[in-house]
Design a protein around this motif. Structure first.
Motif, PDB file in Angstrom:
ATOM      1  N   ASN A 122       0.822  -1.212   0.000  1.00  0.00           N
ATOM      2  CA  ASN A 122       0.000   0.000   0.000  1.00  0.00           C
ATOM      3  C   ASN A 122       0.856   1.261   0.000  1.00  0.00           C
ATOM      4  OD1 ASN A 122      -2.791  -1.031   0.169  1.00  0.00           O
ATOM      5  ND2 ASN A 122      -2.099  -1.904   2.104  1.00  0.00           N
ATOM      6  N   ARG A 123       2.066   1.164   0.522  1.00  0.00           N
ATOM      7  CA  ARG A 123       2.952   2.326   0.572  1.00  0.00           C
ATOM      8  C   ARG A 123       3.479   2.711  -0.803  1.00  0.00           C
ATOM      9  NH1 ARG A 123       7.172   1.487   5.471  1.00  0.00           N
ATOM     10  NH2 ARG A 123       6.679  -0.723   5.570  1.00  0.00           N
ATOM     11  N   GLN A 124       3.372   1.796  -1.774  1.00  0.00           N
ATOM     12  CA  GLN A 124       3.960   2.039  -3.084  1.00  0.00           C
ATOM     13  C   GLN A 124       2.937   2.285  -4.180  1.00  0.00           C
ATOM     14  OE1 GLN A 124       6.931  -1.550  -2.434  1.00  0.00           O
ATOM     15  NE2 GLN A 124       7.626  -0.315  -4.149  1.00  0.00           N
ATOM     16  N   LEU A 125       1.685   2.121  -3.878  1.00  0.00           N
ATOM     17  CA  LEU A 125       0.648   2.295  -4.897  1.00  0.00           C
ATOM     18  C   LEU A 125       0.189   3.743  -4.882  1.00  0.00           C
ATOM     19  CD1 LEU A 125      -1.296  -1.051  -4.296  1.00  0.00           C
ATOM     20  CD2 LEU A 125       0.540  -0.566  -5.939  1.00  0.00           C
ATOM     21  N   LEU A 126       0.549   4.501  -5.922  1.00  0.00           N
ATOM     22  CA  LEU A 126       0.427   5.955  -5.903  1.00  0.00           C
ATOM     23  C   LEU A 126      -0.526   6.517  -6.946  1.00  0.00           C
ATOM     24  CD1 LEU A 126       4.276   6.655  -5.672  1.00  0.00           C
ATOM     25  CD2 LEU A 126       2.664   6.477  -3.767  1.00  0.00           C
ATOM     26  N   CYS A 127      -0.868   5.741  -7.957  1.00  0.00           N
ATOM     27  CA  CYS A 127      -1.588   6.280  -9.104  1.00  0.00           C
ATOM     28  C   CYS A 127      -3.102   6.078  -8.968  1.00  0.00           C
ATOM     29  CB  CYS A 127      -1.079   5.639 -10.392  1.00  0.00           C
ATOM     30  SG  CYS A 127       0.656   6.034 -10.728  1.00  0.00           S
ATOM     31  N   GLU A 132      -2.001   2.885 -14.923  1.00  0.00           N
ATOM     32  CA  GLU A 132      -1.060   3.976 -14.672  1.00  0.00           C
ATOM     33  C   GLU A 132       0.037   3.534 -13.719  1.00  0.00           C
ATOM     34  OE1 GLU A 132      -2.808   8.124 -14.170  1.00  0.00           O
ATOM     35  OE2 GLU A 132      -4.572   6.845 -13.872  1.00  0.00           O
ATOM     36  N   GLU A 133      -0.323   2.718 -12.730  1.00  0.00           N
ATOM     37  CA  GLU A 133       0.656   2.249 -11.751  1.00  0.00           C
ATOM     38  C   GLU A 133       1.764   1.456 -12.425  1.00  0.00           C
ATOM     39  OE1 GLU A 133       1.872   2.906  -8.250  1.00  0.00           O
ATOM     40  OE2 GLU A 133      -0.319   2.983  -8.229  1.00  0.00           O
ATOM     41  N   VAL A 134       1.382   0.576 -13.352  1.00  0.00           N
ATOM     42  CA  VAL A 134       2.377  -0.255 -14.031  1.00  0.00           C
ATOM     43  C   VAL A 134       3.250   0.589 -14.960  1.00  0.00           C
ATOM     44  CG1 VAL A 134       2.695  -2.192 -15.618  1.00  0.00           C
ATOM     45  CG2 VAL A 134       0.936  -2.309 -13.860  1.00  0.00           C
ATOM     46  N   MET A 135       2.654   1.596 -15.581  1.00  0.00           N
ATOM     47  CA  MET A 135       3.400   2.408 -16.548  1.00  0.00           C
ATOM     48  C   MET A 135       4.275   3.459 -15.878  1.00  0.00           C
ATOM     49  SD  MET A 135       0.501   2.906 -19.535  1.00  0.00           S
ATOM     50  CE  MET A 135       1.645   3.755 -20.623  1.00  0.00           C
ATOM     51  N   LEU A 136       4.066   3.703 -14.590  1.00  0.00           N
ATOM     52  CA  LEU A 136       4.744   4.798 -13.905  1.00  0.00           C
ATOM     53  C   LEU A 136       6.262   4.703 -13.988  1.00  0.00           C
ATOM     54  CD1 LEU A 136       4.546   7.310 -12.060  1.00  0.00           C
ATOM     55  CD2 LEU A 136       4.506   5.749 -10.099  1.00  0.00           C
ATOM     56  N   ASN A 137       6.821   3.511 -13.778  1.00  0.00           N
ATOM     57  CA  ASN A 137       8.273   3.349 -13.723  1.00  0.00           C
ATOM     58  C   ASN A 137       8.854   2.636 -14.945  1.00  0.00           C
ATOM     59  OD1 ASN A 137       9.053   4.389 -10.952  1.00  0.00           O
ATOM     60  ND2 ASN A 137       7.473   2.905 -10.379  1.00  0.00           N
ATOM     61  N   MET A 138       8.078   2.528 -16.018  1.00  0.00           N
ATOM     62  CA  MET A 138       8.603   1.893 -17.222  1.00  0.00           C
ATOM     63  C   MET A 138       9.699   2.761 -17.842  1.00  0.00           C
ATOM     64  SD  MET A 138       5.129   0.372 -19.029  1.00  0.00           S
ATOM     65  CE  MET A 138       5.969  -0.899 -19.994  1.00  0.00           C
ATOM     66  N   ASP A 154      -2.979 -12.031 -14.303  1.00  0.00           N
ATOM     67  CA  ASP A 154      -4.434 -12.107 -14.134  1.00  0.00           C
ATOM     68  C   ASP A 154      -4.993 -10.813 -13.527  1.00  0.00           C
ATOM     69  OD1 ASP A 154      -6.919 -13.329 -14.361  1.00  0.00           O
ATOM     70  OD2 ASP A 154      -6.834 -14.184 -12.339  1.00  0.00           O
ATOM     71  N   LEU A 155      -4.533  -9.680 -14.067  1.00  0.00           N
ATOM     72  CA  LEU A 155      -4.992  -8.379 -13.584  1.00  0.00           C
ATOM     73  C   LEU A 155      -5.516  -7.483 -14.699  1.00  0.00           C
ATOM     74  CD1 LEU A 155      -2.033  -7.557 -11.138  1.00  0.00           C
ATOM     75  CD2 LEU A 155      -4.356  -8.208 -10.472  1.00  0.00           C
ATOM     76  N   ALA A 156      -5.546  -7.988 -15.928  1.00  0.00           N
ATOM     77  CA  ALA A 156      -5.913  -7.133 -17.058  1.00  0.00           C
ATOM     78  C   ALA A 156      -7.331  -6.593 -16.954  1.00  0.00           C
ATOM     79  CB  ALA A 156      -5.723  -7.896 -18.371  1.00  0.00           C
ATOM     80  N   HIS A 157      -8.208  -7.327 -16.275  1.00  0.00           N
ATOM     81  CA  HIS A 157      -9.590  -6.865 -16.133  1.00  0.00           C
ATOM     82  C   HIS A 157      -9.720  -5.711 -15.147  1.00  0.00           C
ATOM     83  CE1 HIS A 157      -8.878  -9.671 -12.868  1.00  0.00           C
ATOM     84  NE2 HIS A 157      -9.979  -9.255 -12.253  1.00  0.00           N
ATOM     85  N   LEU A 158      -8.624  -5.339 -14.506  1.00  0.00           N
ATOM     86  CA  LEU A 158      -8.664  -4.286 -13.488  1.00  0.00           C
ATOM     87  C   LEU A 158      -7.921  -3.021 -13.912  1.00  0.00           C
ATOM     88  CD1 LEU A 158      -7.888  -6.533 -10.376  1.00  0.00           C
ATOM     89  CD2 LEU A 158     -10.104  -5.546 -10.981  1.00  0.00           C
ATOM     90  N   ILE A 159      -7.635  -2.865 -15.206  1.00  0.00           N
ATOM     91  CA  ILE A 159      -6.740  -1.780 -15.624  1.00  0.00           C
ATOM     92  C   ILE A 159      -7.259  -0.392 -15.239  1.00  0.00           C
ATOM     93  CG2 ILE A 159      -5.630  -3.084 -17.471  1.00  0.00           C
ATOM     94  CD1 ILE A 159      -7.416  -1.652 -19.462  1.00  0.00           C
ATOM     95  N   LYS A 171      -3.341  -6.553  -5.095  1.00  0.00           N
ATOM     96  CA  LYS A 171      -2.338  -5.515  -4.845  1.00  0.00           C
ATOM     97  C   LYS A 171      -0.930  -6.107  -4.862  1.00  0.00           C
ATOM     98  CE  LYS A 171      -5.266  -2.630  -1.862  1.00  0.00           C
ATOM     99  NZ  LYS A 171      -5.482  -2.197  -0.460  1.00  0.00           N
ATOM    100  N   GLN A 172      -0.808  -7.302  -4.268  1.00  0.00           N
ATOM    101  CA  GLN A 172       0.496  -7.967  -4.224  1.00  0.00           C
ATOM    102  C   GLN A 172       1.006  -8.237  -5.641  1.00  0.00           C
ATOM    103  OE1 GLN A 172       1.285  -8.484  -0.965  1.00  0.00           O
ATOM    104  NE2 GLN A 172       3.344  -9.271  -1.292  1.00  0.00           N
ATOM    105  N   ARG A 173       0.133  -8.730  -6.502  1.00  0.00           N
ATOM    106  CA  ARG A 173       0.526  -9.002  -7.880  1.00  0.00           C
ATOM    107  C   ARG A 173       0.758  -7.713  -8.664  1.00  0.00           C
ATOM    108  NH1 ARG A 173      -4.444 -12.086  -7.614  1.00  0.00           N
ATOM    109  NH2 ARG A 173      -4.834 -11.683  -9.823  1.00  0.00           N
ATOM    110  N   LEU A 174      -0.006  -6.676  -8.358  1.00  0.00           N
ATOM    111  CA  LEU A 174       0.208  -5.394  -9.018  1.00  0.00           C
ATOM    112  C   LEU A 174       1.578  -4.826  -8.681  1.00  0.00           C
ATOM    113  CD1 LEU A 174      -0.669  -2.930 -10.631  1.00  0.00           C
ATOM    114  CD2 LEU A 174      -1.889  -2.103  -8.600  1.00  0.00           C
ATOM    115  N   ALA A 175       1.985  -4.947  -7.424  1.00  0.00           N
ATOM    116  CA  ALA A 175       3.307  -4.464  -7.037  1.00  0.00           C
ATOM    117  C   ALA A 175       4.396  -5.201  -7.808  1.00  0.00           C
ATOM    118  CB  ALA A 175       3.503  -4.636  -5.534  1.00  0.00           C
ATOM    119  N   LEU A 176       4.213  -6.514  -7.986  1.00  0.00           N
ATOM    120  CA  LEU A 176       5.169  -7.269  -8.797  1.00  0.00           C
ATOM    121  C   LEU A 176       5.146  -6.789 -10.235  1.00  0.00           C
ATOM    122  CD1 LEU A 176       7.169  -9.583  -9.279  1.00  0.00           C
ATOM    123  CD2 LEU A 176       5.209 -11.102  -9.576  1.00  0.00           C
TER     124      LEU A 176
END
Length: 265
Positions: A122-127, A132-138, A154-159, A171-176
């Protein structure tokens, strides 16, 4: 030992297994043992004498990690595992400790080349959205690549969902996913499988092996021995905020890890 395991996600039972948790977990993780075996001549170097964490006077050796290794970090609760590797990534105060073949790196250089996924994601999810979260540090904006990573986890339905509105496991998988998208040279994952079911643990392992194949060093802090045995190349044992030992996960190393984590054959 337990008789039944229930996995809850968002208030619902999404998986249940009977029998020994370790045995059931092993069946899934053994499918990931086709990890890449190549090692790199390029190395990260950790100086064993750098304060404040390295205080042993009986060792003058540096610890060296190949730049495409997958490293298991183990130790008792409170041993300083997270603090130790946060410092190596340039996120903690103290002496610089991580170097490469060209020499020690400044904290600014470390933050540019390293990526740390905190145990409390939760401390790292900013967008405002998962995408947007995945693209932030690309390294460069690539929407199709970001969606592909999310699909593999298995997160594409949550973009379009807000990162803080999704379940803990998501959230755990999103951070990864953010770490995979960032594609840094040195990636630290702190308890990346916490709260995940077997299928999602396997997805995590697949992403870790992808990072390895691209030449990234992946450091995994975990209390899950089967997960570590399934994907790691070597073990760093932290005790009292210093490296107690480092060893390869060959047959003998696997037995040492099993004994330390009190896992039977």
């Amino acid at each position: 030992m337990i008789d039944k395991r229930l996995h809850l996600d968002n208030g619902h039972v999404v998986e249940q297994n009977t029998g020994d948790l370790v045995s059931n977990h092993s069946v899934v993780l053994n499918a990931a043992r086709n990890k890449a075996q190549q090692t790199s001549d390029q190395q990260w170097i950790i100086n064993a004498q750098t304060p404040p964490f390295f205080k042993r006077s009986n060792s003058n050796n540096d610890y060296r990690i190949a730049k495409n290794a997958i490293v298991a970090v183990v130790g008792e609760n409170g041993a300083g595992k997270s603090s130790f590797f946060r410092q190596l990534c340039g996120l903690g105060k103290g002496q610089r400790q991580l170097a490469d073949n060209q020499g020690k790196l400044s904290r600014r250089a470390l933050r540019r080349r390293c990526f740390y996924v905190d145990q409390d994601v939760n401390r790292q999810l900013l967008c405002d959205s998962v995408l947007e979260e995945v693209m932030l540090n690309m390294p460069s904006s690539d929407k199709s690549r970001a969606i592909s990573i999310l699909n593999e986890l298995d997160l594409a339905h949550l973009i379009q969902a807000h990162p803080l509105s999704i379940s803990g496991g998501q959230k755990q998988r999103l951070a990864l996913a953010t770490a995979v998208a960032a594609n840094r040279e040195f990636t630290v994952l702190d308890e990346p499988t916490s709260g995940l079911d077997n299928n999602n643990v396997l997805r995590v392992i697949e992403q870790i092996t992808h990072l390895k194949k691209r030449g990234s060093t992946v450091v995994i802090i975990s209390h899950d021995p089967q997960f570590l045995l399934a994907c790691c190349d070597l073990v760093v044992h932290i005790q009292k905020r210093s490296i107690e030992e480092m060893y390869q996960l060959d047959d003998a190393g696997k037995q040492r890890l099993r004994r330390f984590m009190q896992l039977g054959d």
